[in-house]
Motif scaffolding. Sequence first.
Motif, PDB file in Angstrom:
ATOM      1  N   PRO A   1       0.811  -1.228   0.000  1.00 58.04           N
ATOM      2  CA  PRO A   1       0.000   0.000   0.000  1.00 58.04           C
ATOM      3  C   PRO A   1       0.841   1.273   0.000  1.00 58.04           C
ATOM      4  O   PRO A   1       0.308   2.362  -0.247  1.00 58.04           O
ATOM      5  CB  PRO A   1      -0.827  -0.120   1.288  1.00 58.04           C
ATOM      6  CG  PRO A   1      -0.040  -1.042   2.158  1.00 58.04           C
ATOM      7  CD  PRO A   1       0.625  -2.006   1.227  1.00 58.04           C
TER       8      PRO A   1
ATOM      9  N   ASP B   1     -16.220   4.620   3.298  1.00 61.03           N
ATOM     10  CA  ASP B   1     -14.939   4.394   2.642  1.00 61.03           C
ATOM     11  C   ASP B   1     -14.148   3.420   3.492  1.00 61.03           C
ATOM     12  O   ASP B   1     -14.316   3.372   4.716  1.00 61.03           O
ATOM     13  CB  ASP B   1     -14.162   5.700   2.463  1.00 61.03           C
ATOM     14  CG  ASP B   1     -13.114   5.600   1.362  1.00 61.03           C
ATOM     15  OD1 ASP B   1     -13.372   6.104   0.253  1.00 61.03           O
ATOM     16  OD2 ASP B   1     -12.054   5.008   1.597  1.00 61.03           O
TER      17      ASP B   1
ATOM     18  N   ASP C   1     -10.996   3.625   3.993  1.00 62.42           N
ATOM     19  CA  ASP C   1      -9.907   4.372   4.619  1.00 62.42           C
ATOM     20  C   ASP C   1     -10.444   5.269   5.730  1.00 62.42           C
ATOM     21  O   ASP C   1     -11.224   6.188   5.464  1.00 62.42           O
ATOM     22  CB  ASP C   1      -9.203   5.223   3.567  1.00 62.42           C
ATOM     23  CG  ASP C   1      -7.939   5.893   4.095  1.00 62.42           C
ATOM     24  OD1 ASP C   1      -7.711   5.863   5.317  1.00 62.42           O
ATOM     25  OD2 ASP C   1      -7.191   6.451   3.278  1.00 62.42           O
TER      26      ASP C   1
ATOM     27  N   CYS D   1     -10.726   9.164   5.525  1.00 59.61           N
ATOM     28  CA  CYS D   1     -11.783   9.827   4.762  1.00 59.61           C
ATOM     29  C   CYS D   1     -12.885  10.405   5.642  1.00 59.61           C
ATOM     30  O   CYS D   1     -13.620  11.293   5.202  1.00 59.61           O
ATOM     31  CB  CYS D   1     -12.387   8.859   3.749  1.00 59.61           C
ATOM     32  SG  CYS D   1     -11.263   8.425   2.404  1.00 59.61           S
TER      33      CYS D   1
ATOM     34  N   VAL E   1     -16.876   4.081   8.190  1.00 62.17           N
ATOM     35  CA  VAL E   1     -15.761   3.329   7.603  1.00 62.17           C
ATOM     36  C   VAL E   1     -16.228   1.905   7.378  1.00 62.17           C
ATOM     37  O   VAL E   1     -16.717   1.250   8.302  1.00 62.17           O
ATOM     38  CB  VAL E   1     -14.527   3.346   8.533  1.00 62.17           C
ATOM     39  CG1 VAL E   1     -13.406   2.496   7.940  1.00 62.17           C
ATOM     40  CG2 VAL E   1     -14.056   4.771   8.765  1.00 62.17           C
TER      41      VAL E   1
ATOM     42  N   ASP F   1     -15.721  -1.797   4.635  1.00 61.72           N
ATOM     43  CA  ASP F   1     -15.126  -2.521   3.519  1.00 61.72           C
ATOM     44  C   ASP F   1     -16.268  -2.973   2.622  1.00 61.72           C
ATOM     45  O   ASP F   1     -16.977  -3.929   2.926  1.00 61.72           O
ATOM     46  CB  ASP F   1     -14.339  -3.718   4.048  1.00 61.72           C
ATOM     47  CG  ASP F   1     -13.617  -4.473   2.937  1.00 61.72           C
ATOM     48  OD1 ASP F   1     -13.758  -4.094   1.756  1.00 61.72           O
ATOM     49  OD2 ASP F   1     -12.918  -5.450   3.249  1.00 61.72           O
TER      50      ASP F   1
END
Length: 299
Positions: free
Chosen positions: A29, A182, A184, A187, A213, A215
Amino acid sequence: MSWKITALAPRAVIEQALLAHEEAFDWDPGIVLSGSEIAEDRPDDWQLEAWLERKPGKREKAALAALFSGEPPGLVVEKLPETDWLVASQQDLQPIRAGRFHVHTPEHPVLNEPGVAEFTIPASQAFGTGQHATTAGCLAMLTHMRGQGILVRNCADIGTGTGLLAFAALTLWPRALATASDIDPVCVGVVEANAAANGIAMGPRGGQLVMTVADGMDHPLLAARAPYDLVIANILAGPLIDLAPDFARSLVPGGHLLLAGLLESQESAVRAACRRAGLRLGARLVNGDWSILWLRKRR
């Protein structure tokens, strides 16, 4: 990020490398990747750029070279000036004018056009980083959907980034419930700051935005606020394919799905996944090399 690696190759070669990157689940990443054409008058000449905070060594170069099938192109490594590379890279980024929207950095003036909604996104938060064309396409498609009389009471923006597309949906359907997510955690603060700067209310009621947040669609809040009339996802082709069944389950019968972040060459695979999930194409547009898809869930 103070180092960059660049590889020059024909468009098809770079696109295949980008596909390989999406499928590389063990990708570091710390290596941020993007692909683009070198110039508008040279549409078949592309570059793959990788940005790093550290000086790239053999491992980083090998990871980049492995994205190419066959002999990889030459890699050019350069140290960038000690500046905010992201801000610097976007100082010449032109505003987006699409549909009913004008999106710009603070360095650009507002249009003051009747009926045009203005959004200001700081360059350091990058409404256009690698997704300028997809963002513009989504704004145009949302405007088209509103013009077709689509009614949205409850919407979700998955992979929201800066919150921009969620803001646009609330502008077009100002009484809707709106949820943004998001993967991340950074964000969250970005969206909250941008919402405050652009007059978007945060909160759980109609006309307000809730940020979380998550996934993909895997979060209790997203499940609790479902089903949605509209789901927006401007991410990448690989996750769009994987998430197609989850998107379909989260929609009301007859609900709408707006997908972007996929190259035109990836469109057939994304549409096939959506068909298997019970979604049919309502409309599509192509902006540059990118496809924007409006799909509907079967009633």
